[in-house]
Design a protein around this motif. Structure first.
Motif, PDB file in Angstrom:
ATOM      1  N   GLY A  20       0.699  -5.544 -29.391  1.00  0.00           N
ATOM      2  CA  GLY A  20       0.106  -4.787 -28.301  1.00  0.00           C
ATOM      3  C   GLY A  20       0.771  -5.105 -26.978  1.00  0.00           C
ATOM      4  N   ASN A  21       0.425  -6.274 -26.417  1.00  0.00           N
ATOM      5  CA  ASN A  21       0.975  -6.700 -25.125  1.00  0.00           C
ATOM      6  C   ASN A  21       1.709  -8.026 -25.295  1.00  0.00           C
ATOM      7  OD1 ASN A  21      -2.086  -5.582 -24.485  1.00  0.00           O
ATOM      8  ND2 ASN A  21      -0.487  -4.622 -23.283  1.00  0.00           N
ATOM      9  N   VAL A  22       2.728  -8.224 -24.466  1.00  0.00           N
ATOM     10  CA  VAL A  22       3.511  -9.463 -24.491  1.00  0.00           C
ATOM     11  C   VAL A  22       3.891  -9.818 -23.068  1.00  0.00           C
ATOM     12  CG1 VAL A  22       5.566 -10.636 -25.383  1.00  0.00           C
ATOM     13  CG2 VAL A  22       4.517  -8.812 -26.725  1.00  0.00           C
ATOM     14  N   SER A  23       3.943 -11.125 -22.798  1.00  0.00           N
ATOM     15  CA  SER A  23       4.469 -11.587 -21.513  1.00  0.00           C
ATOM     16  C   SER A  23       5.060 -12.973 -21.673  1.00  0.00           C
ATOM     17  CB  SER A  23       3.364 -11.625 -20.450  1.00  0.00           C
ATOM     18  OG  SER A  23       3.853 -12.202 -19.248  1.00  0.00           O
ATOM     19  N   ALA A  24       6.260 -13.136 -21.139  1.00  0.00           N
ATOM     20  CA  ALA A  24       6.806 -14.491 -20.995  1.00  0.00           C
ATOM     21  C   ALA A  24       6.093 -15.151 -19.828  1.00  0.00           C
ATOM     22  CB  ALA A  24       8.304 -14.409 -20.734  1.00  0.00           C
ATOM     23  N   GLU A  25       6.114 -16.485 -19.791  1.00  0.00           N
ATOM     24  CA  GLU A  25       5.463 -17.189 -18.690  1.00  0.00           C
ATOM     25  C   GLU A  25       6.287 -18.410 -18.282  1.00  0.00           C
ATOM     26  OE1 GLU A  25       1.076 -18.902 -17.293  1.00  0.00           O
ATOM     27  OE2 GLU A  25       1.422 -18.405 -19.408  1.00  0.00           O
ATOM     28  N   TYR A  26       6.763 -18.374 -17.037  1.00  0.00           N
ATOM     29  CA  TYR A  26       7.383 -19.542 -16.418  1.00  0.00           C
ATOM     30  C   TYR A  26       6.292 -20.290 -15.646  1.00  0.00           C
ATOM     31  CZ  TYR A  26      11.884 -17.025 -16.971  1.00  0.00           C
ATOM     32  OH  TYR A  26      12.984 -16.355 -17.450  1.00  0.00           O
ATOM     33  N   MET A  27       6.452 -21.602 -15.505  1.00  0.00           N
ATOM     34  CA  MET A  27       5.469 -22.372 -14.743  1.00  0.00           C
ATOM     35  C   MET A  27       6.162 -23.349 -13.803  1.00  0.00           C
ATOM     36  SD  MET A  27       2.465 -23.366 -17.437  1.00  0.00           S
ATOM     37  CE  MET A  27       1.666 -22.120 -18.439  1.00  0.00           C
ATOM     38  N   LEU A  28       5.585 -23.490 -12.626  1.00  0.00           N
ATOM     39  CA  LEU A  28       6.003 -24.500 -11.652  1.00  0.00           C
ATOM     40  C   LEU A  28       4.736 -25.193 -11.172  1.00  0.00           C
ATOM     41  CD1 LEU A  28       8.394 -25.689 -10.015  1.00  0.00           C
ATOM     42  CD2 LEU A  28       7.855 -23.997  -8.235  1.00  0.00           C
ATOM     43  N   TRP A  29       4.695 -26.523 -11.318  1.00  0.00           N
ATOM     44  CA  TRP A  29       3.446 -27.249 -11.100  1.00  0.00           C
ATOM     45  C   TRP A  29       3.277 -27.784  -9.687  1.00  0.00           C
ATOM     46  CZ3 TRP A  29      -0.063 -27.371 -15.064  1.00  0.00           C
ATOM     47  CH2 TRP A  29       0.409 -26.977 -16.323  1.00  0.00           C
ATOM     48  N   ASP A  30       4.348 -27.900  -8.944  1.00  0.00           N
ATOM     49  CA  ASP A  30       4.239 -28.584  -7.646  1.00  0.00           C
ATOM     50  C   ASP A  30       4.890 -27.794  -6.520  1.00  0.00           C
ATOM     51  OD1 ASP A  30       6.779 -28.841  -8.595  1.00  0.00           O
ATOM     52  OD2 ASP A  30       6.963 -30.998  -8.206  1.00  0.00           O
ATOM     53  N   PRO A  51       6.053 -12.085 -10.056  1.00  0.00           N
ATOM     54  CA  PRO A  51       6.857 -11.470 -11.109  1.00  0.00           C
ATOM     55  C   PRO A  51       7.842 -12.477 -11.710  1.00  0.00           C
ATOM     56  CG  PRO A  51       6.748 -10.042  -9.181  1.00  0.00           C
ATOM     57  CD  PRO A  51       6.156 -11.357  -8.776  1.00  0.00           C
ATOM     58  N   SER A  52       8.011 -12.415 -13.007  1.00  0.00           N
ATOM     59  CA  SER A  52       8.906 -13.364 -13.682  1.00  0.00           C
ATOM     60  C   SER A  52      10.344 -13.204 -13.186  1.00  0.00           C
ATOM     61  CB  SER A  52       8.848 -13.169 -15.198  1.00  0.00           C
ATOM     62  OG  SER A  52       9.317 -11.876 -15.557  1.00  0.00           O
ATOM     63  N   THR A  53      10.735 -11.971 -12.838  1.00  0.00           N
ATOM     64  CA  THR A  53      12.099 -11.749 -12.351  1.00  0.00           C
ATOM     65  C   THR A  53      12.322 -12.445 -11.010  1.00  0.00           C
ATOM     66  OG1 THR A  53      11.286  -9.658 -11.418  1.00  0.00           O
ATOM     67  CG2 THR A  53      12.434  -9.548 -13.527  1.00  0.00           C
ATOM     68  N   THR A  54      11.303 -12.435 -10.167  1.00  0.00           N
ATOM     69  CA  THR A  54      11.388 -13.120  -8.867  1.00  0.00           C
ATOM     70  C   THR A  54      11.422 -14.628  -9.070  1.00  0.00           C
ATOM     71  OG1 THR A  54      10.060 -11.325  -7.911  1.00  0.00           O
ATOM     72  CG2 THR A  54      10.317 -13.329  -6.597  1.00  0.00           C
ATOM     73  N   PHE A  55      10.585 -15.102  -9.979  1.00  0.00           N
ATOM     74  CA  PHE A  55      10.545 -16.538 -10.275  1.00  0.00           C
ATOM     75  C   PHE A  55      11.906 -17.013 -10.767  1.00  0.00           C
ATOM     76  CE2 PHE A  55       9.853 -20.348 -12.673  1.00  0.00           C
ATOM     77  CZ  PHE A  55       8.728 -20.966 -12.136  1.00  0.00           C
ATOM     78  N   LYS A  56      12.496 -16.267 -11.693  1.00  0.00           N
ATOM     79  CA  LYS A  56      13.782 -16.670 -12.265  1.00  0.00           C
ATOM     80  C   LYS A  56      14.882 -16.639 -11.205  1.00  0.00           C
ATOM     81  CE  LYS A  56      16.811 -15.752 -16.205  1.00  0.00           C
ATOM     82  NZ  LYS A  56      17.037 -14.889 -17.394  1.00  0.00           N
ATOM     83  N   ALA A  57      14.848 -15.643 -10.329  1.00  0.00           N
ATOM     84  CA  ALA A  57      15.852 -15.544  -9.270  1.00  0.00           C
ATOM     85  C   ALA A  57      15.743 -16.709  -8.288  1.00  0.00           C
ATOM     86  CB  ALA A  57      15.695 -14.216  -8.531  1.00  0.00           C
ATOM     87  N   TYR A 117      14.278 -19.825  -8.893  1.00  0.00           N
ATOM     88  CA  TYR A 117      14.404 -21.176  -9.449  1.00  0.00           C
ATOM     89  C   TYR A 117      15.476 -21.308 -10.533  1.00  0.00           C
ATOM     90  CZ  TYR A 117      10.034 -21.692  -6.938  1.00  0.00           C
ATOM     91  OH  TYR A 117       9.076 -21.704  -5.954  1.00  0.00           O
ATOM     92  N   GLY A 118      16.095 -20.219 -10.912  1.00  0.00           N
ATOM     93  CA  GLY A 118      17.215 -20.271 -11.839  1.00  0.00           C
ATOM     94  C   GLY A 118      16.848 -20.795 -13.214  1.00  0.00           C
ATOM     95  N   ARG A 119      15.611 -20.591 -13.634  1.00  0.00           N
ATOM     96  CA  ARG A 119      15.183 -21.096 -14.940  1.00  0.00           C
ATOM     97  C   ARG A 119      15.801 -20.274 -16.073  1.00  0.00           C
ATOM     98  NH1 ARG A 119      10.002 -23.507 -15.156  1.00  0.00           N
ATOM     99  NH2 ARG A 119       9.778 -24.948 -13.401  1.00  0.00           N
ATOM    100  N   GLU A 120      16.284 -20.944 -17.097  1.00  0.00           N
ATOM    101  CA  GLU A 120      16.801 -20.256 -18.281  1.00  0.00           C
ATOM    102  C   GLU A 120      15.725 -20.115 -19.337  1.00  0.00           C
ATOM    103  OE1 GLU A 120      20.310 -20.704 -21.690  1.00  0.00           O
ATOM    104  OE2 GLU A 120      20.124 -22.191 -20.078  1.00  0.00           O
ATOM    105  N   TYR A 121      14.876 -21.140 -19.441  1.00  0.00           N
ATOM    106  CA  TYR A 121      13.864 -21.157 -20.498  1.00  0.00           C
ATOM    107  C   TYR A 121      12.463 -20.932 -19.932  1.00  0.00           C
ATOM    108  CZ  TYR A 121      17.704 -23.345 -23.036  1.00  0.00           C
ATOM    109  OH  TYR A 121      18.923 -23.621 -23.597  1.00  0.00           O
ATOM    110  N   VAL A 122      11.643 -20.191 -20.678  1.00  0.00           N
ATOM    111  CA  VAL A 122      10.246 -19.979 -20.285  1.00  0.00           C
ATOM    112  C   VAL A 122       9.394 -21.088 -20.899  1.00  0.00           C
ATOM    113  CG1 VAL A 122      10.566 -17.485 -20.137  1.00  0.00           C
ATOM    114  CG2 VAL A 122       9.705 -18.478 -22.256  1.00  0.00           C
ATOM    115  N   ASN A 123       8.238 -21.324 -20.319  1.00  0.00           N
ATOM    116  CA  ASN A 123       7.342 -22.355 -20.847  1.00  0.00           C
ATOM    117  C   ASN A 123       6.616 -21.902 -22.101  1.00  0.00           C
ATOM    118  OD1 ASN A 123       7.581 -22.870 -17.776  1.00  0.00           O
ATOM    119  ND2 ASN A 123       6.826 -24.810 -18.588  1.00  0.00           N
TER     120      ASN A 123
END
Length: 410
Positions: free
Chosen positions: A99-109, A211-217, A219-225
């Motif tokens: 049905g629905n899917v979402s990747a999720e990046y996380m930044l804790w601090d 947005p995940s695209t903004t987050f990736k841009a 912080y340059g993360r390659e892998y999602v949590n």
């Protein structure tokens, strides 16, 4: 005409046995109120706990990468699996009944600043459909980010209500700027307050989402949590799980039966247990209330037996003058059902009054909002009817079997 005779006789019996009749009616009143209130409070508690449980999301699966535990195609076990955002797209494209899917990046601090207020916060970079899965409902006049925000990598942010209060207080936040690690973001939405009794990364009310695209841009993360997904229908969740293992197993070269390669928290399983538990709990409460009502039914049966004893000569005269046993039996059953109905009606009114007053005490967070639903009313009426009929049947049968000659000798 028979009904009029029955009613006249009922009032005569009530006048002659005022205290006994009052206590009997009170027993039915209390039993009915017990059944209705126990079921109403059980329903309210169930709804309240279900709402808090679904604060995490409805029928979702949270998935984390793990390590392989089975050698596969010449590759050793204990290989680490790591998710990329492309894996979420792969699942959405290749797995049937998803049905629905979402990747999720996380930044804790992350350091958030609005005006002179600063706070270390947790940020999640997700897809727009994440909001529907996780029940992140925007307040009126605000929104979650959309596909255009994703495509253009806009610096927009969605705040939990507690975080919004920490940064902006009682002031309006939508349309204002908040700086995340020195980078300006526009607040486009604030989440409504919601109950949430479980989480996998902290309460949503204190988080920020972009947005995940903004987050990736940024912080340059390659892998999602992790990846969050939901089947098109809850009953398809197990089938979709197998499809996810197959799709990712093919990409990362692990056995589709290797359960340690992917860690999944399937909330549909918790939902099934939760629902089964509360169905059993509410049934237990209903049984307790029914037994209370049965005690009242026994009281009615006893008083009708006494009435039969006191009116034995009268019954004999009626039968000697041609009254049929069916007429005598109907009279006593009618009287029993009338007493049961009066007690039941008063019990319903008492229960309704209690249910109406409870919300004014502001205890919804602890016991929910008790509700007298149609199913509760039907169940109580059914139990009341059965008890009333059984309570009157045996004394009525005894009266109908009286021998007129022996009755007139007494």
């Amino acid at each position: 005409m028979a009904i009029g005779v029955f009613i006249t006789q009922l009032f005569r019996d009530v006048r002659s046995q005022k205290m006994r009749t009052a206590l009997t009616v009170f027993g039915i009143l209390w039993g009915t109120a017990s059944v209705v209130l126990l079921l109403a409070f059980g329903k309210g508690l169930h709804a309240s706990q279900q709402k808090a449980f679904r604060g995490l999301g409805e029928y979702i699966v949270i998935m984390w990468p793990g390590r392989t535990s089975i050698p596969f195609q010449g590759l050793a076990r204990n290989r680490r699996i790591r998710f990329r955002e492309a894996d979420a797209r792969l699942i959405k494209e290749q797995v049937p009944m998803i049905g629905n899917v979402s990747a999720e990046y996380m930044l804790w601090d992350a350091k958030a600043r609005a005006g002179k207020k600063e706070k270390l916060i947790q940020i999640s970079g997700v897809w727009p459909e994440y909001a529907g899965m996780r029940n992140l409902v925007p307040q009126e006049g605000s929104r979650f980010f959309n596909d255009q925000d994703m495509e253009k990598r806009r610096r927009v942010i969605f705040l939990g209500p507690d975080l919004k209060n920490d940064l902006f207080g009682k002031e309006e936040a939508v349309g204002r700027m908040v700086f995340i690690n020195g980078v300006p973001f526009m607040v486009v939405g604030v989440m409504i307050v919601k109950k949430q009794d479980s989480s996998y990364s902290g309460r949503d009310t204190r988080k920020a989402f972009m947005p995940s695209t903004t987050f990736k841009a940024m912080y340059g993360r390659e892998y999602v949590n992790n990846i969050v997904w939901r089947a098109d229908e809850p009953r398809h969740t197990e089938t979709v799980k197998k499809g996810v293992y197959k799709a990712l197993g093919s990409k990362y070269k692990f056995d589709k039966d290797d359960k340690e390669a992917l860690a999944m928290w399937d909330t549909t399983e918790n939902e099934k247990f939760f629902s089964a538990f509360f169905i059993a709990f509410r049934t237990f409460l209903g049984v307790i209330g029914a037994f209370t009502l049965i005690v009242g039914g026994i009281s009615i049966s006893n008083i009708m037996n006494v009435v039969v004893e006191e009116r034995t000569k009268e019954i004999g005269i009626k039968m000697a003058l041609g009254a049929k046993p069916r007429f005598v039996m109907s009279q006593f059953i009618f009287e029993t059902l009338m007493l049961t109905s009066i007690g039941g009606l008063l019990g319903f009114l008492f229960a309704w009054a209690v249910v109406s007053v409870v919300p004014s005490f502001n205890v919804e967070d602890y016991i929910g909002t008790p509700t007298i639903s149609a199913s509760v009313a039907i169940a109580a009426i059914a139990v009341l009817g059965i008890i009333g009929l059984l309570s009157g049947y045996f004394p009525a049968r005894r009266a109908a079997r009286c021998n007129p000659i022996e009755a007139l000798r007494l």
